[in-house]
Design a protein around this motif. Structure first.
Motif, PDB file in Angstrom:
ATOM      1  N   ALA A   1       0.818  -1.223   0.000  1.00 57.57           N
ATOM      2  CA  ALA A   1       0.000   0.000   0.000  1.00 57.57           C
ATOM      3  C   ALA A   1       0.846   1.264   0.000  1.00 57.57           C
ATOM      4  O   ALA A   1       0.354   2.338  -0.353  1.00 57.57           O
ATOM      5  CB  ALA A   1      -0.949  -0.005   1.199  1.00 57.57           C
ATOM      6  N   SER A   2       2.113   1.150   0.366  1.00 52.65           N
ATOM      7  CA  SER A   2       2.989   2.334   0.352  1.00 52.65           C
ATOM      8  C   SER A   2       3.737   2.447  -0.968  1.00 52.65           C
ATOM      9  O   SER A   2       4.578   3.334  -1.137  1.00 52.65           O
ATOM     10  CB  SER A   2       3.991   2.255   1.508  1.00 52.65           C
ATOM     11  OG  SER A   2       4.835   1.124   1.347  1.00 52.65           O
ATOM     12  N   LEU A   3       3.426   1.566  -1.920  1.00 46.56           N
ATOM     13  CA  LEU A   3       4.123   1.544  -3.207  1.00 46.56           C
ATOM     14  C   LEU A   3       3.171   1.947  -4.332  1.00 46.56           C
ATOM     15  O   LEU A   3       1.952   1.932  -4.162  1.00 46.56           O
ATOM     16  CB  LEU A   3       4.655   0.123  -3.473  1.00 46.56           C
ATOM     17  CG  LEU A   3       5.649  -0.418  -2.444  1.00 46.56           C
ATOM     18  CD1 LEU A   3       5.914  -1.897  -2.700  1.00 46.56           C
ATOM     19  CD2 LEU A   3       6.947   0.383  -2.476  1.00 46.56           C
ATOM     20  N   PRO A   4       3.721   2.298  -5.520  1.00 46.27           N
ATOM     21  CA  PRO A   4       2.859   2.652  -6.657  1.00 46.27           C
ATOM     22  C   PRO A   4       2.227   1.392  -7.253  1.00 46.27           C
ATOM     23  O   PRO A   4       2.662   0.883  -8.291  1.00 46.27           O
ATOM     24  CB  PRO A   4       3.834   3.328  -7.633  1.00 46.27           C
ATOM     25  CG  PRO A   4       5.154   2.711  -7.319  1.00 46.27           C
ATOM     26  CD  PRO A   4       5.152   2.466  -5.847  1.00 46.27           C
ATOM     27  N   MET A   5       1.169   0.904  -6.599  1.00 47.39           N
ATOM     28  CA  MET A   5       0.652  -0.422  -6.941  1.00 47.39           C
ATOM     29  C   MET A   5      -0.810  -0.558  -6.552  1.00 47.39           C
ATOM     30  O   MET A   5      -1.252  -0.043  -5.526  1.00 47.39           O
ATOM     31  CB  MET A   5       1.506  -1.463  -6.214  1.00 47.39           C
ATOM     32  CG  MET A   5       1.082  -2.898  -6.411  1.00 47.39           C
ATOM     33  SD  MET A   5       2.304  -4.000  -5.645  1.00 47.39           S
ATOM     34  CE  MET A   5       1.389  -5.541  -5.686  1.00 47.39           C
ATOM     35  N   SER A   6      -1.581  -1.228  -7.399  1.00 45.13           N
ATOM     36  CA  SER A   6      -2.976  -1.591  -7.100  1.00 45.13           C
ATOM     37  C   SER A   6      -3.154  -3.068  -7.391  1.00 45.13           C
ATOM     38  O   SER A   6      -2.463  -3.638  -8.247  1.00 45.13           O
ATOM     39  CB  SER A   6      -3.953  -0.785  -7.957  1.00 45.13           C
ATOM     40  OG  SER A   6      -3.993   0.572  -7.567  1.00 45.13           O
ATOM     41  N   ILE A   7      -4.096  -3.690  -6.684  1.00 47.85           N
ATOM     42  CA  ILE A   7      -4.367  -5.119  -6.862  1.00 47.85           C
ATOM     43  C   ILE A   7      -5.847  -5.304  -7.171  1.00 47.85           C
ATOM     44  O   ILE A   7      -6.717  -4.813  -6.438  1.00 47.85           O
ATOM     45  CB  ILE A   7      -4.005  -5.923  -5.593  1.00 47.85           C
ATOM     46  CG1 ILE A   7      -2.532  -5.726  -5.235  1.00 47.85           C
ATOM     47  CG2 ILE A   7      -4.316  -7.410  -5.787  1.00 47.85           C
ATOM     48  CD1 ILE A   7      -2.152  -6.233  -3.847  1.00 47.85           C
ATOM     49  N   ILE A   8      -6.130  -6.000  -8.271  1.00 46.47           N
ATOM     50  CA  ILE A   8      -7.500  -6.344  -8.639  1.00 46.47           C
ATOM     51  C   ILE A   8      -7.652  -7.852  -8.464  1.00 46.47           C
ATOM     52  O   ILE A   8      -6.856  -8.624  -9.015  1.00 46.47           O
ATOM     53  CB  ILE A   8      -7.805  -5.964 -10.101  1.00 46.47           C
ATOM     54  CG1 ILE A   8      -7.699  -4.452 -10.304  1.00 46.47           C
ATOM     55  CG2 ILE A   8      -9.179  -6.454 -10.523  1.00 46.47           C
ATOM     56  CD1 ILE A   8      -7.687  -4.041 -11.775  1.00 46.47           C
ATOM     57  N   ILE A   9      -8.634  -8.276  -7.699  1.00 43.04           N
ATOM     58  CA  ILE A   9      -8.894  -9.710  -7.516  1.00 43.04           C
ATOM     59  C   ILE A   9     -10.267 -10.020  -8.097  1.00 43.04           C
ATOM     60  O   ILE A   9     -11.261  -9.412  -7.697  1.00 43.04           O
ATOM     61  CB  ILE A   9      -8.845 -10.119  -6.034  1.00 43.04           C
ATOM     62  CG1 ILE A   9      -7.504  -9.725  -5.399  1.00 43.04           C
ATOM     63  CG2 ILE A   9      -9.081 -11.618  -5.883  1.00 43.04           C
ATOM     64  CD1 ILE A   9      -7.439  -9.922  -3.893  1.00 43.04           C
ATOM     65  N   VAL A  10     -10.311 -10.941  -9.040  1.00 44.12           N
ATOM     66  CA  VAL A  10     -11.580 -11.382  -9.619  1.00 44.12           C
ATOM     67  C   VAL A  10     -11.815 -12.818  -9.190  1.00 44.12           C
ATOM     68  O   VAL A  10     -10.982 -13.702  -9.446  1.00 44.12           O
ATOM     69  CB  VAL A  10     -11.562 -11.283 -11.159  1.00 44.12           C
ATOM     70  CG1 VAL A  10     -12.876 -11.815 -11.738  1.00 44.12           C
ATOM     71  CG2 VAL A  10     -11.338  -9.846 -11.604  1.00 44.12           C
ATOM     72  N   GLY A  11     -12.944 -13.057  -8.524  1.00 45.95           N
ATOM     73  CA  GLY A  11     -13.311 -14.406  -8.113  1.00 45.95           C
ATOM     74  C   GLY A  11     -14.183 -15.049  -9.173  1.00 45.95           C
ATOM     75  O   GLY A  11     -15.172 -14.462  -9.593  1.00 45.95           O
ATOM     76  N   VAL A  12     -13.803 -16.246  -9.634  1.00 46.63           N
ATOM     77  CA  VAL A  12     -14.610 -16.953 -10.627  1.00 46.63           C
ATOM     78  C   VAL A  12     -15.186 -18.219  -9.997  1.00 46.63           C
ATOM     79  O   VAL A  12     -14.629 -18.765  -9.046  1.00 46.63           O
ATOM     80  CB  VAL A  12     -13.786 -17.313 -11.886  1.00 46.63           C
ATOM     81  CG1 VAL A  12     -13.303 -16.063 -12.588  1.00 46.63           C
ATOM     82  CG2 VAL A  12     -12.616 -18.216 -11.547  1.00 46.63           C
ATOM     83  N   GLY A  13     -16.305 -18.678 -10.549  1.00 45.75           N
ATOM     84  CA  GLY A  13     -16.935 -19.888 -10.033  1.00 45.75           C
ATOM     85  C   GLY A  13     -17.913 -19.614  -8.910  1.00 45.75           C
ATOM     86  O   GLY A  13     -18.149 -18.461  -8.530  1.00 45.75           O
ATOM     87  N   PRO A  14     -18.479 -20.696  -8.335  1.00 46.49           N
ATOM     88  CA  PRO A  14     -19.589 -20.555  -7.369  1.00 46.49           C
ATOM     89  C   PRO A  14     -19.171 -20.427  -5.912  1.00 46.49           C
ATOM     90  O   PRO A  14     -20.015 -20.345  -5.036  1.00 46.49           O
ATOM     91  CB  PRO A  14     -20.350 -21.875  -7.569  1.00 46.49           C
ATOM     92  CG  PRO A  14     -19.277 -22.869  -7.934  1.00 46.49           C
ATOM     93  CD  PRO A  14     -18.235 -22.097  -8.711  1.00 46.49           C
ATOM     94  N   ALA A  15     -17.871 -20.396  -5.601  1.00 42.95           N
ATOM     95  CA  ALA A  15     -17.428 -20.398  -4.198  1.00 42.95           C
ATOM     96  C   ALA A  15     -17.887 -19.150  -3.455  1.00 42.95           C
ATOM     97  O   ALA A  15     -18.210 -18.122  -4.050  1.00 42.95           O
ATOM     98  CB  ALA A  15     -15.903 -20.503  -4.151  1.00 42.95           C
ATOM     99  N   GLU A  16     -17.902 -19.276  -2.111  1.00 40.22           N
ATOM    100  CA  GLU A  16     -18.182 -18.117  -1.264  1.00 40.22           C
ATOM    101  C   GLU A  16     -16.872 -17.349  -1.079  1.00 40.22           C
ATOM    102  O   GLU A  16     -15.854 -17.924  -0.705  1.00 40.22           O
ATOM    103  CB  GLU A  16     -18.722 -18.561   0.094  1.00 40.22           C
ATOM    104  CG  GLU A  16     -20.141 -19.115   0.025  1.00 40.22           C
ATOM    105  CD  GLU A  16     -21.135 -18.096  -0.519  1.00 40.22           C
ATOM    106  OE1 GLU A  16     -21.041 -16.914  -0.138  1.00 40.22           O
ATOM    107  OE2 GLU A  16     -21.985 -18.485  -1.340  1.00 40.22           O
TER     108      GLU A  16
END
Length: 571
Positions: A454-469
């Motif tokens: 979070a202190s760096l020039p960075m972003s994270i995108i997480i995409v969840g696929v499938g039926p899991a919770e």
């Protein structure tokens, strides 16, 4: 008239960034017998998730030239999170009719995205026109500029003196509500201060507000301020009001910025009524607010990295029930998510080289488990050429590795963070897309990796696929509660998580599903980039000079090359 309850800062709309596009053409086909062509350029746009083109606008017609520089501009709203497809058709005008079918001569066309124009050096894009087999149609040139839409932000502080006492057992609990006036005489709420309890001489905290929200760029427009006494049940008592303007406020602390608070009802009833107190402006300053486009035009590159879940819970890739199944008829969810996000981000990455990793698989030849293996099997250079190159490496990996486990996120996050750590001057910003089907196995380590990143020039995108919770994933998406690890809180919110199933179109329209997903997961990236730049005091560099003698480019995945970039070279 707006009520106090109408104001929701999370949902208040701010005008979109507007981009002005200037068009020129060179070496157009000559279709007129006794003179040169009389060209016009027509712009078509596509709706989100549709393939239908609709006309957006036209340049003027310039007579008798094969090298027109058009004066009439196209002004478009820019949304980073959308793939804004554009089509430019060039015609030779034989008649002044607006019906294009009567313009007998088609001179060529070109397709691109708005992001491609903005993402090139100097926001100048030159491409070859095509559409007439066997003929060289010349080139079309675009330059893009962000329209200054009153991007200043004002910081101000107020205090009050001798406000009316409204509470029976105590003093008033005052707060201020600011409204900007509209063209039709109505008012729109734009700011509300905090409540100061039990005080007739309150000093409110300073606050910051975009100037456009306060006056929409009209410095003399009336700004109305209501003073209320807060009540627990929401029936706040009206103390009084006063009016001012941005121009008056910008004078700062002075005799002109002491306002009498007047209550019209009291004034009408009491002959000796003077006022219900005074409000004084204590301080005022205005700063320019930089935008995402400022940094892109100044040369900031977005470095896109992909990480794909190869754990066994995805199912056997050879079976149609698997989330990794490669159907000859349609893309699986992993490929759709990768393509949806990647095709937008690639416009802001000059070399189109994307590091791509897998995690949770056993690798040949010895079955070693890896949580950050390069999809192209090249540990020295994990870069894939273009989004199609990433997809090709992904499909190749499915044929060579064994799906296994567990689902560890931290190694890939740490890998990208090491690269981001080397370039913190604002010239590069890293975006990591992680696509997964299940619950994270190393949540504690992942939280620590996110807090560090979070202190760096960075972003994270997480995409969840499938039926899991995916409930546990919400912990990482710091919209409500900032991520923390061992008592340390993340400096910024850098994670955006979404389950892909929420975006799948019920009619099976994959284009629409991908557009919906990209729009949501990418919407936060510009603000996350700006939050990093602001936290480090980094200002955008001046716009890069356009490359006037660059070779014309006929394909959509070639752009002029900016400065070389550091890359994720070792897994």
């Amino acid at each position: 008239m707006a009520t106090i309850g109408d104001f929701d800062p999370l949902n208040s709309t701010v005008p979109a960034t507007k981009i002005e596009i200037t068009v020129s053409c060179r070496n157009l086909l000559d279709m007129d017998t006794f003179s040169k062509s009389d060209p016009v350029v027509v712009l078509y746009v596509q709706g989100l998730g549709t393939k239908e083109w609709r006309e957006f606008g036209r340049t003027e017609v310039i007579d008798n030239t094969l090298n027109p520089d058009f004066v009439r501009k196209f002004v478009l709203d820019f949304f980073f999170e959308e793939k804004q497809n554009l089509r430019f058709d060039v015609y030779n005008v034989d008649t002044r009719s607006s019906n294009l079918s009567k313009h007998k001569d088609f001179l060529g066309q070109m397709f691109c995205t708005l992001g491609e124009i903005l993402g090139t050096t100097g926001s100048r894009l030159e491409r070859t026109l095509s559409g007439i087999p066997g003929k060289k149609c010349g080139t079309i040139i675009f330059t893009a500029e962000e329209l200054s839409n009153c991007r200043d932000i004002a910081t101000m502080q107020f205090c009050a003196n001798k406000l009316d006492k409204k509470d029976f057992f105590g003093k008033s609990d005052p707060f201020l509500v600011f409204y900007r006036s509209n063209e039709d005489g109505t008012f729109t709420i734009c700011h509300k201060t905090e409540v100061i309890k039990n005080n007739l001489n309150p000093v409110w905290q300073s606050f910051t507000i975009p100037v456009r929200a306060l006056c929409n760029g009209d410095y003399d427009r009336t700004v109305k301020v209501d003073v209320y006494d807060w009540d627990r049940d929401g029936s706040h008592d009206f103390i009084g009001e006063f009016t001012t303007s941005y121009r008056e406020l910008s004078r700062g602390q002075s005799q002109f910025n002491v306002y009498e608070v007047l209550n019209p009802k009291k004034k009408g009833k009491k002959k000796k009524y003077v006022n219900s107190g005074t409000v004084t402006l204590l301080s005022f300053k205005v700063e320019s607010e930089y935008t995402f486009v400022d940094f892109i035009r100044g040369g900031t590159q977005l470095n896109f990295t992909v990480a794909i879940d190869f754990t066994a819970s995805n199912g056997n890739p050879s079976q149609p029930t698997s989330l990794h199944y490669m159907s000859p008829y349609q893309m699986n969810a992993y490929a759709m998510a990768l393509k949806a996000v990647g095709e937008i981000i690639q416009d802001y990455d000059s070399d189109k080289l994307f590091p791509a990793y897998g995690f949770g698989a056993k690798l040949p030849p010895d079955g070693k488990i890896s949580h950050a293996f390069p999809l192209n099997s090249n540990a020295e250079n994990p870069n894939c050429v273009g989004i199609d190159g990433v997809l090709e490496s992904y499909f190749q990996s499915l044929r060579s590795v064994q799906l296994y486990g567990p689902t560890n996120f931290a190694p890939v996050i740490q890998q990208v963070a090491r690269c981001a750590e080397e370039v913190t001057d604002g010239s590069q910003y890293f975006v990591l897309l992680m696509i997964t089907d299940g619950v994270i196995s190393d949540m504690a380590q992942t939280k620590e990796a996110v807090v560090n990143a979070a202190s760096l020039p960075m972003s994270i995108i997480i995409v969840g696929v499938g039926p899991a919770e995916f409930d546990a994933m919400e912990e990482l998406d710091g919209d409500e509660v900032r991520v923390s690890s061992r008592g340390r809180f993340a400096e910024r919110d850098i994670v955006q998580f979404v389950p892909f199933r929420d975006y799948i179109d019920r009619s099976g329209n994959q284009v629409l599903s991908m557009a919906r997903l990209a729009k949501d997961v990418l919407a936060e990236i510009p603000d996350q980039l700006l939050s990093f730049m602001k936290s480090r005091g980094i200002e955008p560099r001046p716009p890069l000079p356009a490359c006037s003698n660059c070779p014309s480019m006929a394909t959509t995945n070639t752009t002029t090359t900016a400065a070389p970039k550091e890359r994720n070279m070792h897994a």
